[in-house]
Scaffold this motif. Structure first.
Motif, PDB file in Angstrom:
ATOM      1  N   UNK B 275       0.841  -1.206   0.000  1.00  0.00           N
ATOM      2  CA  UNK B 275       0.000   0.000   0.000  1.00  0.00           C
ATOM      3  C   UNK B 275       0.877   1.257   0.000  1.00  0.00           C
ATOM      4  N   UNK B 276       1.927   1.217   0.829  1.00  0.00           N
ATOM      5  CA  UNK B 276       2.829   2.369   0.900  1.00  0.00           C
ATOM      6  C   UNK B 276       3.489   2.596  -0.453  1.00  0.00           C
ATOM      7  N   UNK B 279       1.037   4.098  -2.832  1.00  0.00           N
ATOM      8  CA  UNK B 279       0.762   5.518  -2.584  1.00  0.00           C
ATOM      9  C   UNK B 279       1.958   6.380  -2.964  1.00  0.00           C
ATOM     10  N   UNK B 280       3.150   5.834  -2.798  1.00  0.00           N
ATOM     11  CA  UNK B 280       4.323   6.595  -3.222  1.00  0.00           C
ATOM     12  C   UNK B 280       4.342   6.717  -4.741  1.00  0.00           C
ATOM     13  N   UNK B 281       3.957   5.662  -5.442  1.00  0.00           N
ATOM     14  CA  UNK B 281       3.901   5.728  -6.906  1.00  0.00           C
ATOM     15  C   UNK B 281       2.871   6.776  -7.330  1.00  0.00           C
ATOM     16  N   UNK B 314       0.628  10.506   2.271  1.00  0.00           N
ATOM     17  CA  UNK B 314       0.592   9.055   2.092  1.00  0.00           C
ATOM     18  C   UNK B 314      -0.318   8.376   3.095  1.00  0.00           C
TER      19      UNK B 314
END
Lengths: 315, 315
Positions: B275-276, B279-281, B314
């Motif tokens: 998930x992280x 969200x960074x992408x 994020x």
């Protein structure tokens, strides 16, 4: 900011060499809080140095060339810092020994500062500390900061994303230009240097590089191809002229600002990722993780909803 | 939940084999939203199967042994699903071919379901989809789910963190037990099996394993050491008895719950990390990143404060 960090920053900005050494040690080894305080304090003072990346395979004469370029920059009245990123083992002591050998040529010159840094903990690439160390050296007010990377591969490509001007060094008989092209390091060069140009095969290596560049699609900057013999100083003046010309072109064309922005993007993302990793590690020690994991194990909570709850803790 | 996913889940829980196949394809290849919906819907229905990990080097006879164990479990009236995690290239078609060959023995038996899964995208380890596929097979109500992992190294250690009971298979003359110990797979075995026990050297391999176990510190469970000849069925009954005994002991000693909790912890962390990353992408596509990067490049913002602002986006 902790009092001693504020004091360190003050002394660094006042030009004290011992404060510079301590600040570099802190960003290399220190705890996150001190690192963060130093970066926050020094960052506004940066952006003025000419960051030069100098890279190439072992044995092409990078150290000698760096030393010669440093002297030529000094002759122009520019102060120079050298950051030698050394892939040697942290246990070898290679970095420290390297500093002493390198310092010999410039030992009595206050306008030169040389520092080696091991790439520990960041396999095959630049150390996590490298961008932070550059920031410290920029804030200390050096006109020129040369980052010399040893090894082949990832480090070379990373340095090009940080440096304003990138020099790729080759030498006759040290593997051909085709190899360099395969490794992806041809593309990163603003200036190609064939060092040890007094050796057999130098003309052929120069020809190979030029041939390769002829086949490449034209970019906004046409890479220079230069020959040097660092040991005698032959060609070093032309290299320094080339670096200064590239610097002028970068600033006038707007490339400098675009490149610095790209470097900032990489750095912010790296810090962000490190923060996320740290907060995830902190999760492992806290009670929130165990509580949701227990609920997942007993099927009261599905793993995605559990991850969502933890994500809220991290942010 | 999307309507077609709800329908898929209903049909899966009603025992439709085609729905099972489609649910497995969805968790293997599907988009995140469908995956999430399926996991959330099925997760409460899981936790009842006996998850068996069966692992070992190529050539020790894992497929034949899995087939024999499956038959012995069926003879006891238990339904069995087999998930063969195959490190073959997604381009080789090996997984699909494998399914057909494996199915031959159990083609007319509705109480057996066999599925292969490539380990694409997760180098050297179990596929990201494996825990999700297990969840689907558990929800489908199989009494026993056997995960067979091919290859050596990471996958073996990962499977032990997921499976209730882990079987490590060796064969005479297939490299010695010392090698297995070095690779760290001795420690993960609840049951050691020397397959192809009719071959020369079987006694020696058994002795080596027992010797190694004698030197290991005692744990809460004393690993069994068994000999099988899967091709003739020799020893397979003892292996199945051993698996059922381990299962009973796990449940009575509380080890089962502790282990399932550990597996849930790994799964929740993996989902959280994914998930992280996602969200960074997404950050890279949005405007927040560019805005802070521009401020860092012009020195209005230091990179740590910039990372903090993005971290808030994020979470």
């Amino acid at each position: 900011m902790p009092l001693d960090t504020a004091d360190l920053v003050d002394r660094l900005l006042a030009g004290q060499r011992r404060a510079l050494a301590r600040a570099l040690s802190t960003v290399e080894d220190g705890d996150d809080e001190a690192l963060r305080a130093i970066v926050a304090a020094l960052h506004p003072r940066t952006g003025g140095s000419h960051l030069i990346g100098l890279t190439g395979s072992p044995g092409v004469g990078k150290s000698t060339l760096t030393s010669a370029v440093t002297q030529a920059m000094r002759n122009r009245g520019l102060t120079v810092a050298v950051l030698a990123v050394d892939p040697s083992s942290p246990f070898s002591g290679g970095a420290l020994l390297g500093d002493r050998v390198r310092m010999a040529d410039h030992a009595v010159d206050d306008g030169v500062y040389i520092r080696s840094m091991a790439t520990r903990g960041h396999l095959g690439g630049l150390s996590w500390a490298t961008p932070h160390a550059l920031l410290v050296l920029e804030a200390a007010g050096f006109d020129v900061v040369i980052v010399e990377t040893v090894g082949v591969g990832q480090a070379e490509v990373e340095i090009a994303s940080i440096a304003d001007s990138t020099v790729v060094v080759q030498a006759p008989g040290m593997g051909d230009a085709v190899q360099a092209a395969k490794a992806g390091i041809m593309e990163i060069a603003d200036i190609h240097v064939v060092n040890k140009a007094d050796r057999d095969g130098a003309q052929r290596t120069l020809r190979d590089i030029r041939g390769m560049l002829d086949m490449a699609p034209p970019g906004e900057w046409t890479p220079m191809v230069l020959a040097t013999t660092a040991a005698t100083g032959e060609g070093v003046e032309q290299l320094v002229e080339g670096l200064l010309a590239h610097r002028r072109w970068s600033q006038e064309s707007g490339r400098h600002l675009r490149h610095r922005r790209a470097a900032a993007r990489v750095q912010v993302r790296e810090i962000l990722l490190a923060q996320v990793r740290r907060r995830m590690a902190r999760l492992d020690e806290g009670e929130a993780l165990e509580a949701v994991v227990a609920a997942v194990a007993t099927r009261e909570l599905d793993p995605y909803t559990a991850a969502d709850r933890l994500l809220a803790e991290i942010g």
